[in-house]
Design a protein around this motif. Structure first.
Motif, PDB file in Angstrom:
ATOM      1  N   GLY B 198      43.230  43.075  33.849  1.00  0.00           N
ATOM      2  CA  GLY B 198      44.521  43.740  33.971  1.00  0.00           C
ATOM      3  C   GLY B 198      45.717  42.808  33.963  1.00  0.00           C
ATOM      4  O   GLY B 198      46.829  43.225  34.288  1.00  0.00           O
ATOM      5  N   LEU B 199      45.519  41.560  33.564  1.00  0.00           N
ATOM      6  CA  LEU B 199      46.616  40.591  33.574  1.00  0.00           C
ATOM      7  C   LEU B 199      47.363  40.500  32.255  1.00  0.00           C
ATOM      8  O   LEU B 199      48.442  39.917  32.192  1.00  0.00           O
ATOM      9  CB  LEU B 199      46.093  39.181  33.909  1.00  0.00           C
ATOM     10  N   LEU B 200      46.780  41.044  31.181  1.00  0.00           N
ATOM     11  CA  LEU B 200      47.378  40.830  29.859  1.00  0.00           C
ATOM     12  C   LEU B 200      47.911  42.111  29.225  1.00  0.00           C
ATOM     13  O   LEU B 200      48.942  42.080  28.561  1.00  0.00           O
ATOM     14  CB  LEU B 200      46.354  40.193  28.911  1.00  0.00           C
ATOM     15  N   ALA B 201      47.202  43.216  29.375  1.00  0.00           N
ATOM     16  CA  ALA B 201      47.581  44.448  28.686  1.00  0.00           C
ATOM     17  C   ALA B 201      46.743  45.593  29.245  1.00  0.00           C
ATOM     18  O   ALA B 201      45.755  45.366  29.942  1.00  0.00           O
ATOM     19  CB  ALA B 201      47.341  44.312  27.181  1.00  0.00           C
ATOM     20  N   ALA B 202      47.161  46.823  28.923  1.00  0.00           N
ATOM     21  CA  ALA B 202      46.366  47.995  29.297  1.00  0.00           C
ATOM     22  C   ALA B 202      45.558  48.430  28.094  1.00  0.00           C
ATOM     23  O   ALA B 202      46.121  48.741  27.047  1.00  0.00           O
ATOM     24  CB  ALA B 202      47.279  49.141  29.727  1.00  0.00           C
ATOM     25  N   VAL B 203      44.259  48.449  28.232  1.00  0.00           N
ATOM     26  CA  VAL B 203      43.407  48.919  27.141  1.00  0.00           C
ATOM     27  C   VAL B 203      43.487  50.441  27.088  1.00  0.00           C
ATOM     28  O   VAL B 203      43.310  51.118  28.098  1.00  0.00           O
ATOM     29  CB  VAL B 203      41.961  48.440  27.347  1.00  0.00           C
ATOM     30  N   THR B 204      43.798  50.984  25.918  1.00  0.00           N
ATOM     31  CA  THR B 204      43.959  52.436  25.796  1.00  0.00           C
ATOM     32  C   THR B 204      42.854  53.086  24.980  1.00  0.00           C
ATOM     33  O   THR B 204      42.701  54.293  25.012  1.00  0.00           O
ATOM     34  CB  THR B 204      45.310  52.781  25.147  1.00  0.00           C
ATOM     35  N   GLU B 205      42.141  52.283  24.211  1.00  0.00           N
ATOM     36  CA  GLU B 205      40.986  52.846  23.512  1.00  0.00           C
ATOM     37  C   GLU B 205      39.992  51.732  23.240  1.00  0.00           C
ATOM     38  O   GLU B 205      40.375  50.593  22.965  1.00  0.00           O
ATOM     39  CB  GLU B 205      41.383  53.526  22.208  1.00  0.00           C
ATOM     40  N   ILE B 206      38.725  52.095  23.333  1.00  0.00           N
ATOM     41  CA  ILE B 206      37.648  51.115  23.249  1.00  0.00           C
ATOM     42  C   ILE B 206      36.653  51.612  22.211  1.00  0.00           C
ATOM     43  O   ILE B 206      36.115  52.704  22.349  1.00  0.00           O
ATOM     44  CB  ILE B 206      36.944  50.989  24.626  1.00  0.00           C
ATOM     45  N   ALA B 207      36.440  50.806  21.182  1.00  0.00           N
ATOM     46  CA  ALA B 207      35.400  51.145  20.200  1.00  0.00           C
ATOM     47  C   ALA B 207      34.138  50.380  20.581  1.00  0.00           C
ATOM     48  O   ALA B 207      34.185  49.159  20.725  1.00  0.00           O
ATOM     49  CB  ALA B 207      35.843  50.774  18.792  1.00  0.00           C
TER      50      ALA B 207
END
Lengths: 454, 454
Positions: B198-207
């Motif tokens: 959680g230090l770099l970006a919010a993941v919004t979709e995961i393939a």
């Protein structure tokens, strides 16, 4: 070159003697790579240890000397081309090669040639699969910098699938240890170094995993009168769930070039050839099924060799291709596109049409199983009008590739020749974050400046 | 909380209504995670789409509001713990779940629970292997942030081995598209996002890639009077080239806790239990060989279940462990160490000794095949003297782990609780480059501030 820079190079010469080259005329190879772009190197240096490399890099940072890391110079996109006033730093003498057969690992210097690792692994019944076509020359360091693919990659994966750790020296002379060289499991610096094309750090040691040497099965050569039949064969083989260890495509003109370079196999009316290899327990059954698919798609010639020695004869036509096509032209401009395998027939059809319409000789070959096609424009005069025609052809090839859901760099990177197309492959935020990472590693833009980004 | 911050949160409330929580007393769960650290959240927000997430992140950047991304809060190292004055941004409502059975891929929102993906994949005879013990609660977004391991990871790999692409929103509200979401093949931003806590970006979709659902073989439970016999069994199974799909270790005190929580299997004199599962074509043969190794190492009780339903009874003792140990203590301080599997007997022996000497209850369990051991210190009074004893025990555990060539975080990340030990796992240049990447993504240190780095 200004006086300051020359005096920097002389200092290196004083320290490294005949391993620092200032008169580079006899090192013409180091002025170019497979892109055929030529920029004379102002200086070349050959460190023989990681500590020497740290010393050179630190020296260059202080003197603000650009550094161009170099492996074997077999890349197609100009990544290893010298930069005026810069130092070409060859990693070819870092030749560590240790195999741990029990753990199925190898620890390699960046100067190890791909085939050296493969041969040494094979002595332990192990296999290192990622084999770029230039595997008899390309170095592991170069393979890592470009994340090279190869003939075996459809079944076995590309370079990054085998890298389990890296040692790398940054511009500040710091040693990064990633993957198994570190004990940690946080976000992984290995994978930003893999494919970073010499822009972030010099890789000084590469830990790779090896797999059990598979049983190599038959090699099949199938010729077709129609390139699209060959491409449809590839699609159908994939659709039937067969994963050949190799599935290579080459068109009729590429076959002509190969035979002109060294006569191997000539088949009347062959406008395309496919080469297959199968491995593993199902290899004979898979070979039979591949032959059936070829026949259903109108193959005009089918040849199967079961022994590895005999197979070599069939492989020759493929192995010679890169040099053969180069020799056939004044200059070969080679593009490396990749589409989803199901769209390969459309791409192959498009290239045939392009070839028919354009006043420039075109041919193509590639790792069909990945939908990867090397499309070569063979320039004769290299005059402005001819180059304009070629550039227009390249642009149309790229448009078609993207329309088919493909990518502009199958395995050859960005370097110099593809950088104007980077924004076709990555969206702006992703490029900007790549640049941020570049700046974090190299704030003064001394490592391979002018490559990858406009 | 200062007035400015409060007014920022009120703006969010005005925009997002009851999906922005300012009175967080009823949301006590969001103040903690499995680390048992408690920090009351000042505000919590539940976006329901990527575009809402972009809006919230951009709003926070402008107002310089710290953001703590949160999945299910099952992490052990405090990565999801609120930061005073910060906004807890829960990703749990991003619940996209699309399976492409032909390509064996799934496209998942970060809020998908691990078991939801596993069940949906199973409907298509596919399998998503990385299964943290909390897989009935943990979200895929959290698994990516921590690069979670799990029971099946020895045979099938951890989270990062299955991620083939990410969509992620940066602090600047930009959308990054990596892996298969991009067409490019340059240095890969996926892998710095995986494990970035959680230090770099919010993941919004995961393939994710899925594999064919394997044939599940027998489950074997083996009990031992001596923990080191159990650990030696693990080493020997590995040495014989058997790769069970699951090989779990738990010590006698952990078994006591599990039975106190819910009675499942009680075996007199069992100071350690191993649980095995085998999969694939060799599953019955492997099970036979595992039983033999157990017998050679003095197992005092051996139970085998061939049906998946019957096996469930054996698994219960393992599945309940985390909650059971937590319930047995005033507070459970859980460490997650990992040693080379061949050194597991020494680590297990060390933990037994520590347990005998220390005035604090200790137990342990873990993914033995990976050499992973969760060591739990069960605090009763939580007074200063007790905590000092525990901290001394943890320090000795860490020293021993590193002496055995191990790592301090098997699968639980760094977060808050491990950050003072980061320099034991990574050398200074590597940490400094991680920090440079953090600064490149988040120059104002607004994303999960105070975590991972001192």
């Amino acid at each position: 070159m200004n006086e300051n820079r020359l005096s920097s190079f002389k200092e290196l010469k004083a320290r490294f003697g005949d391993r620092a080259i200032l008169e580079t005329d006899e090192y013409a190879d180091y002025a170019t790579d497979a892109s055929d772009i030529v920029v004379k190197a102002d200086a070349i240096i050959f460190p023989e240890s990681e500590s020497e490399l740290v010393e050179i890099v630190s020296f260059c940072r202080e003197g603000r000397v650009p550094i161009i890391f170099r492996g074997a110079g077999t890349g197609y996109t100009g990544g290893a081309i010298p930069v005026p006033g810069g130092l070409v730093l060859s990693l070819e003498r870092l030749k560590k090669l240790e195999i741990d057969p029990e753990k199925k690992l190898a620890y390699c210097g960046p100067g190890i040639i791909t085939i050296e690792l493969m041969r040494e692994a094979e002595r332990h019944s192990l296999f290192y699969p990622p084999d770029p076509a230039s595997y008899e020359e390309s170095t592991l360091g170069g393979n890592v910098a470009e994340c090279a693919g190869g003939l075996h990659c459809k079944k076995y994966g590309v370079t990054k699938d085998y890298i389990i750790g890296l040692r790398a020296v940054t511009l500040h002379g710091e040693l990064l240890e990633t993957g198994i060289y570190s004990t940690g499991e946080l976000f992984d610096l290995s994978s930003i170094l893999i494919g970073s094309e010499g822009l972030l750090a010099a890789v000084t040691e590469i830990a790779v995993r090896l797999i059990d040497l598979p049983e190599f099965g038959p090699t099949i050569l199938a010729a077709f009168a129609n390139p699209e039949d060959a491409a449809r064969t590839v699609s159908q083989v994939t659709r039937e769930g067969i994963i050949p260890s190799v599935m290579e495509y080459m068109d009729g003109d590429a076959v002509l070039c190969s035979n002109a370079y060294e006569k191997s196999i000539e088949i009347d009316g062959a406008e395309a050839i496919l080469l297959f290899e199968t491995t593993g327990p199902g290899r004979f059954d898979e070979a039979d099924r591949i032959e059936k698919v070829c026949r259903r798609h109108n193959t005009i010639h089918l040849k199967r060799e079961n022994s590895r020695d005999e197979s070599e004869r069939l492989w020759k036509i493929r192995r010679n291709l890169s040099k053969a096509v180069k020799e056939a032209a004044g200059r070969k401009i080679s593009e490396d596109v990749c589409v989803p395998p199901s769209r390969l027939p459309e791409l192959v059809g498009f290239v045939s049409q392009l070839d028919n319409k354009y006043p420039v000789r075109i041919n193509s070959y590639g790792h069909a199983g990945d939908g990867n096609l090397h499309v070569n424009f063979l320039a004769e005069t290299m005059e402005e009008a001819e180059m304009a025609v070629i550039n227009e052809g390249i642009r149309r090839l790229f448009d078609k590739t993207l329309e088919l859901g493909g990518t502009l760099t199958g395995e050859h990177g960005i370097g110099l020749t593809k950088k104007e197309f980077l924004n076709l492959e990555f969206d702006e935020p992703t490029i900007s974050h790549m640049k941020k990472i570049k700046s974090a590693f190299d704030p003064d833009n001394l490592l391979n400046p002018g490559k990858m980004f406009l």
